[in-house]
Design an enzyme around this catalytic site. Structure first.
Site: not given
Length: 376
Positions: A252, A193, A244, A259, A151, A255, A248, A234, A129, A274
């Site tokens: 993206n 990026e 997010e 993606h 993330k 992206h 935030r 960032k 956990r 990527h």
């Protein structure tokens, strides 16, 4: 954006209260990793997760650093490539951590690029956990983006990063020396990026990159400066909006299109990695913004010209092989960012460094735009 003193890493803090952590950026941090980790997490044991490419170059030195700091460690080596972000390899890491009988207070270390970091962070977040987690990013893309902010996740046949959680690291060690071993294609992909941070809300940084990108590629102070500025950008956004729920989402930029393109090629890194998807996506986002009269076509041309100058792809036509049709690409976009009453969320722009969240973009407009820009 001042240059650091020689051999002195730049420190950027991600301000999350009692979960705040440091990003250290500079030369020789793989050799110093054991000391940096032990000073913050005394008495731990570790599992090192890496991939075959990184293991061949950096695992021995990294393991020796942990050993010299008195940190017993076991290593898990995964195949390289985006397809490793899967349930199968998540299970492999989880089993290895449990087989090593690591406890919750021990640490799982990601030694690798974004794939290793995302997968390892997810495993650390679910084993017992939630275990402690350290990022040692070895690609430019990971150093400036995926290693920061918590993330984590894996891909599925439905899309990219659709299964995961937020799990912040306790430390990020970005050794600029390891970037010298990167293939040029991978360095370029990471640079996309870096450019993104200028395009979000730092127009002066983007202008600096236009003038100094060759020095960033060459290494030294300019490279460290670019990485540090990206991490500061960032870190500030993550501190404001960790999960997010607000701005935030600006991270993206590029992206949503990117993606979808990665999904369209089934994460085949020989066709598209990527950062290349992000580069194409950022150009498409600026073109789409111009189409909607949100920015000038000159801004879109400026972004395209810079990314093209550094050697990145800027259009779907540059992706090798056939792509699914525009309707299928839209389906990937809808899966990635969800449809709400027929509208999509995109990061659009009013100009260079003026990105914003558009929450009500009609799917019909996106489909028309994709058809216009599709190579088929």
């Amino acid at each position: 954006m001042d240059a650091p003193a020689p051999d002195q890493p730049v420190r950027v803090e991600v301000g999350l209260g009692d979960r705040a952590y440091d990003i250290l950026i500079g030369s020789g941090l793989v050799a110093r990793a054991g000391a940096e980790i032990a000073s913050r997490m005394p008495g731990i044991r570790a599992a090192i997760v890496t991939d075959e490419n990184v293991a061949a170059t950096h695992l021995e030195a990294f393991s020796a650093s942990l050993e010299s700091a008195g940190i017993p460690a076991t290593a898990v080596t995964l195949p390289a490539g985006e397809r490793t972000k899967s349930f199968e390899h998540l299970q492999q890491v989880v089993d290895a951590v449990l087989d090593a009988r690591l406890e919750r207070r021990d640490v799982v270390v990601a030694l690798g690029g974004g794939v290793v970091g995302d997968l390892t962070g997810f495993a650390a977040g679910i084993v017992r956990r939630g275990m402690r987690f350290v990022q040692v990013p070895t690609s430019l893309l990971a150093q400036v983006d995926s290693s920061v902010g918590g993330k984590t996740g894996i891909n599925t046949s439905q899309g990219k990063n659709l299964v995961g959680l937020f799990h912040q690291p306790g430390l990020v060690l970005a050794d600029t020396d390891v970037l010298d071993t990167l293939p040029l294609r991978e360095f370029r992909a990471g640079y996309a990026e870096i450019a993104k941070y200028g395009l979000i809300d730092r127009p002066d940084f983007f202008s600096w990159l236009e003038a100094n990108w060759r020095d960033v590629f060459s290494g030294g102070a300019a490279r460290t400066r670019a990485i540090a500025e990206s991490c500061r950008s960032k870190a500030e956004i993550v501190a404001r909006d960790e999960f997010e729920t607000g701005d935030r989402a600006l991270l993206n930029l590029g992206h949503t299109f990117g993606h979808a393109l990665e999904s369209a090629v089934a994460y085949d890194g020989t066709r598209l990695v990527h950062g290349e998807g992000v580069a194409i996506g950022m150009v498409l986002a600026h073109r789409f913004s111009a189409r909607l009269n949100q920015c000038s076509p000159d801004d879109a041309r400026r972004v395209e010209a810079h990314l093209k100058a550094v050697g990145l792809p800027t259009s779907m036509a540059e992706i090798p092989g056939a792509l699914p049709d525009a309707d299928r690409l839209l389906a990937y976009i809808a899966q990635d960012k969800k449809v709400s009453r027929g509208a999509l969320t995109f990061i659009l722009t009013h100009g260079v460094g003026q990105s914003y969240i558009a929450r009500d973009v009609p799917a019909s407009e996106v489909l028309s735009f994709l058809r216009e820009n599709h190579p088929g």
